[in-house]
Design a protein around this motif. Sequence first.
Motif, PDB file in Angstrom:
ATOM      1  N   ASN A 191      -6.402  -2.382  -8.766  1.00  0.00           N
ATOM      2  CA  ASN A 191      -7.355  -3.351  -8.237  1.00  0.00           C
ATOM      3  C   ASN A 191      -8.595  -3.456  -9.130  1.00  0.00           C
ATOM      4  O   ASN A 191      -9.154  -4.539  -9.305  1.00  0.00           O
ATOM      5  CB  ASN A 191      -7.768  -2.937  -6.827  1.00  0.00           C
ATOM      6  CG  ASN A 191      -8.712  -3.945  -6.185  1.00  0.00           C
ATOM      7  OD1 ASN A 191      -8.402  -5.136  -6.086  1.00  0.00           O
ATOM      8  ND2 ASN A 191      -9.885  -3.475  -5.757  1.00  0.00           N
ATOM      9  N   TYR A 212      -1.354 -11.640  -1.296  1.00  0.00           N
ATOM     10  CA  TYR A 212      -1.144 -10.200  -1.372  1.00  0.00           C
ATOM     11  C   TYR A 212      -2.366  -9.472  -0.829  1.00  0.00           C
ATOM     12  O   TYR A 212      -3.479  -9.627  -1.350  1.00  0.00           O
ATOM     13  CB  TYR A 212      -0.898  -9.768  -2.828  1.00  0.00           C
ATOM     14  CG  TYR A 212       0.368 -10.348  -3.428  1.00  0.00           C
ATOM     15  CD1 TYR A 212       1.611  -9.771  -3.164  1.00  0.00           C
ATOM     16  CD2 TYR A 212       0.308 -11.452  -4.275  1.00  0.00           C
ATOM     17  CE1 TYR A 212       2.770 -10.298  -3.726  1.00  0.00           C
ATOM     18  CE2 TYR A 212       1.457 -11.979  -4.838  1.00  0.00           C
ATOM     19  CZ  TYR A 212       2.692 -11.396  -4.559  1.00  0.00           C
ATOM     20  OH  TYR A 212       3.829 -11.913  -5.109  1.00  0.00           O
ATOM     21  N   ILE A 214       4.022  -1.359  -4.612  1.00  0.00           N
ATOM     22  CA  ILE A 214       3.554  -2.124  -5.758  1.00  0.00           C
ATOM     23  C   ILE A 214       4.709  -2.532  -6.675  1.00  0.00           C
ATOM     24  O   ILE A 214       4.689  -3.609  -7.286  1.00  0.00           O
ATOM     25  CB  ILE A 214       2.486  -1.334  -6.559  1.00  0.00           C
ATOM     26  CG1 ILE A 214       1.897  -2.169  -7.690  1.00  0.00           C
ATOM     27  CG2 ILE A 214       3.077  -0.035  -7.119  1.00  0.00           C
ATOM     28  CD1 ILE A 214       1.131  -3.384  -7.226  1.00  0.00           C
ATOM     29  N   PHE A 221      -4.771  -8.655  -6.340  1.00  0.00           N
ATOM     30  CA  PHE A 221      -4.610  -8.704  -4.888  1.00  0.00           C
ATOM     31  C   PHE A 221      -5.598  -9.723  -4.340  1.00  0.00           C
ATOM     32  O   PHE A 221      -6.727  -9.847  -4.828  1.00  0.00           O
ATOM     33  CB  PHE A 221      -4.880  -7.335  -4.251  1.00  0.00           C
ATOM     34  CG  PHE A 221      -4.102  -6.213  -4.891  1.00  0.00           C
ATOM     35  CD1 PHE A 221      -2.715  -6.218  -4.888  1.00  0.00           C
ATOM     36  CD2 PHE A 221      -4.761  -5.143  -5.497  1.00  0.00           C
ATOM     37  CE1 PHE A 221      -1.996  -5.193  -5.482  1.00  0.00           C
ATOM     38  CE2 PHE A 221      -4.058  -4.116  -6.090  1.00  0.00           C
ATOM     39  CZ  PHE A 221      -2.668  -4.134  -6.093  1.00  0.00           C
ATOM     40  N   VAL A 274      -5.097   0.185   1.859  1.00  0.00           N
ATOM     41  CA  VAL A 274      -5.201   1.477   1.199  1.00  0.00           C
ATOM     42  C   VAL A 274      -6.243   2.360   1.893  1.00  0.00           C
ATOM     43  O   VAL A 274      -7.346   1.907   2.202  1.00  0.00           O
ATOM     44  CB  VAL A 274      -5.551   1.292  -0.298  1.00  0.00           C
ATOM     45  CG1 VAL A 274      -6.875   0.593  -0.465  1.00  0.00           C
ATOM     46  CG2 VAL A 274      -5.541   2.607  -1.032  1.00  0.00           C
ATOM     47  N   TYR A 297      -3.243   2.626  -6.821  1.00  0.00           N
ATOM     48  CA  TYR A 297      -3.492   1.302  -6.236  1.00  0.00           C
ATOM     49  C   TYR A 297      -4.926   0.845  -6.492  1.00  0.00           C
ATOM     50  O   TYR A 297      -5.190  -0.301  -6.885  1.00  0.00           O
ATOM     51  CB  TYR A 297      -3.234   1.340  -4.730  1.00  0.00           C
ATOM     52  CG  TYR A 297      -1.790   1.112  -4.344  1.00  0.00           C
ATOM     53  CD1 TYR A 297      -1.221  -0.156  -4.436  1.00  0.00           C
ATOM     54  CD2 TYR A 297      -0.996   2.146  -3.864  1.00  0.00           C
ATOM     55  CE1 TYR A 297       0.107  -0.384  -4.082  1.00  0.00           C
ATOM     56  CE2 TYR A 297       0.322   1.942  -3.511  1.00  0.00           C
ATOM     57  CZ  TYR A 297       0.870   0.670  -3.613  1.00  0.00           C
ATOM     58  OH  TYR A 297       2.172   0.462  -3.263  1.00  0.00           O
ATOM     59  N   ARG A 300       1.092  -0.134   6.657  1.00  0.00           N
ATOM     60  CA  ARG A 300       1.765  -1.403   6.342  1.00  0.00           C
ATOM     61  C   ARG A 300       2.665  -1.862   7.477  1.00  0.00           C
ATOM     62  O   ARG A 300       2.617  -3.025   7.896  1.00  0.00           O
ATOM     63  CB  ARG A 300       2.621  -1.264   5.080  1.00  0.00           C
ATOM     64  CG  ARG A 300       1.878  -1.057   3.802  1.00  0.00           C
ATOM     65  CD  ARG A 300       2.854  -0.923   2.641  1.00  0.00           C
ATOM     66  NE  ARG A 300       4.118  -0.320   3.014  1.00  0.00           N
ATOM     67  CZ  ARG A 300       4.877   0.377   2.180  1.00  0.00           C
ATOM     68  NH1 ARG A 300       4.485   0.542   0.928  1.00  0.00           N
ATOM     69  NH2 ARG A 300       6.017   0.877   2.574  1.00  0.00           N
ATOM     70  N   VAL A 312      -8.444  -6.568  -0.206  1.00  0.00           N
ATOM     71  CA  VAL A 312      -8.234  -5.124  -0.089  1.00  0.00           C
ATOM     72  C   VAL A 312      -8.855  -4.668   1.221  1.00  0.00           C
ATOM     73  O   VAL A 312     -10.032  -4.949   1.495  1.00  0.00           O
ATOM     74  CB  VAL A 312      -8.878  -4.360  -1.261  1.00  0.00           C
ATOM     75  CG1 VAL A 312      -8.661  -2.861  -1.109  1.00  0.00           C
ATOM     76  CG2 VAL A 312      -8.324  -4.850  -2.596  1.00  0.00           C
ATOM     77  N   LEU A 333      -3.838  -5.721  -0.087  1.00  0.00           N
ATOM     78  CA  LEU A 333      -3.680  -4.283  -0.326  1.00  0.00           C
ATOM     79  C   LEU A 333      -4.271  -3.509   0.839  1.00  0.00           C
ATOM     80  O   LEU A 333      -5.456  -3.647   1.163  1.00  0.00           O
ATOM     81  CB  LEU A 333      -4.380  -3.888  -1.634  1.00  0.00           C
ATOM     82  CG  LEU A 333      -4.430  -2.388  -1.951  1.00  0.00           C
ATOM     83  CD1 LEU A 333      -3.026  -1.798  -2.059  1.00  0.00           C
ATOM     84  CD2 LEU A 333      -5.223  -2.132  -3.226  1.00  0.00           C
ATOM     85  N   GLY A 369       0.837  -1.197   0.000  1.00  0.00           N
ATOM     86  CA  GLY A 369       0.000   0.000   0.000  1.00  0.00           C
ATOM     87  C   GLY A 369       0.865   1.239   0.000  1.00  0.00           C
ATOM     88  O   GLY A 369       2.103   1.165   0.040  1.00  0.00           O
TER      89      GLY A 369
END
Length: 520
Positions: free
Chosen positions: A487, A447, A432, A494, A451, A483, A345, A497, A449, A339
Amino acid sequence: EDEQEEDGEEKDSERSEEQLKGVLDEDTAAEGLHTLGYSAPGTEYVYLHLSLPGRELSDISILSGYIHLQKMDLSSNKINDLSCISHMPYLTELNASKNELTTYFDFKAPKSLKEADFSHNQIPKMKDLSAYHSLTKLLLDFNEIEEIRGLEECHSLTQLSLSHNRLTAIRGLQNLPIRILNLSFNQIEKVNELKSLKALRWVDLSNNKINSLQGLEGHDLLEMINLEDNQVAELSEIKWIEDLPLLRVLNLLKNPVQEQDGYWLSTIFMLLQVTDLDLKKVSAEEKVAAVNELDPPPEVVAAEDHRTHVLHNSEQPQRVLDSTLPGVDEFYPMLVLLGPLAGGRRQLSLKICRQFKNFFRFGPCHTTRTAYFGEVNRLDYYFISQEEFDKMVKAGKFLATYNYSGHRYGLGRDTVESIAREGLATCVHLEIEGVRSLKNTHFKPKYVLLVPKDKGKYEEHLRRTGLFSRPEIEEAVSRVDMYLQINQDFPGYFDAVINTDELDEAFTELTHLVKVHLGL
């Protein structure tokens, strides 16, 4: 006596021929007449065109009576007086090139005159042409003109040629509708005055002393620029023309800029719309090569990154890494949180590893940037120099590397392997760019994400930390949309999310995802 009379007659005849030499007579004029048609008023059927090139003519005064002429070619003669044209009100095209004229338009203006060629004469000055409202094409090549003037009221002029003169500057062309302009073979140094010629489509500025392209910007209709044999020395000058949407042909031969390293691909990259450069066709393959070298797509960067690490690793003494090789039933487990900058993160990675300490361990990446306030070496990142980083790349020490905000980041092979040897899964956080690189390896991580959806709140959070400059904040906020767009454009890219506007809620959701994944 008879002999004396004959001699006198011969001398008179020779004298008469001498006097008439170069003088246009009716018989000769008749030879050049062609194209019958109705006169402009429509009352008579007359000859409309006259062509008398290369006849050694110097006196064409007889043409004063040819009032219906619409097109006239008098090129390659010895004419120095065109006053007869004052009596041709319907003349639309005149070719008086290659004569001995020292002035031009020295006659009453035919209201409909559209095209005039006075090239290859001895004209030193341009005259006021305000009376020539219909003039669309004016050729004055190969004369002795030092200054552009007198064209201010020529609101129909679309083609102007003044090559091989003595011009040192471009003046007197403001806001004219010129589409084709030839100013080659002069002594011009600047092209700033071309800014107002918004209709310009074709411009030849070759063989001058031009060192900057400023003045060519903003010409949305410009298709061809010839700048051969000038003094353009810097690739940065291309910036003035890189946004011209219709530019297809550019010639920079015999300019110092051609000696710059990477000139060919750099110019193609900045001008991807161009199809011909320096008299050579630009191929699609060359455009791809230019983009891949100077601003490669993220996927190309990631693939090249992976190729580099595989190559360098293959050069090292090989060992079997049982712990991270894909098993019969499943791959080595990894959790990747990604992210935008400071979007949660780091905190969530560390918290999830504490929450599931019997399953995960956090794997710090290596980076060439300095530590932010509160970051700890070997806990958050391995902070190393650029030199150390490069040595690790060449030694095949990385699984994946990437660039972000001017710094290098890398996920070390030994980092993952040391965690795997303990029977644990690796948890890492990346941007990313790092994910794209890691997706090229044999690893199959999950993975997630992370965000923020509220960009205003996220921006305020970045400001409050006091760690980031304004450009860094602006870039981070812009990457939120990037990002989310990835998606949207690539479903499944990903595995999940999570909204990080509220980190506690985000941690609860992440915890649930991990439990489901682990079968807890």
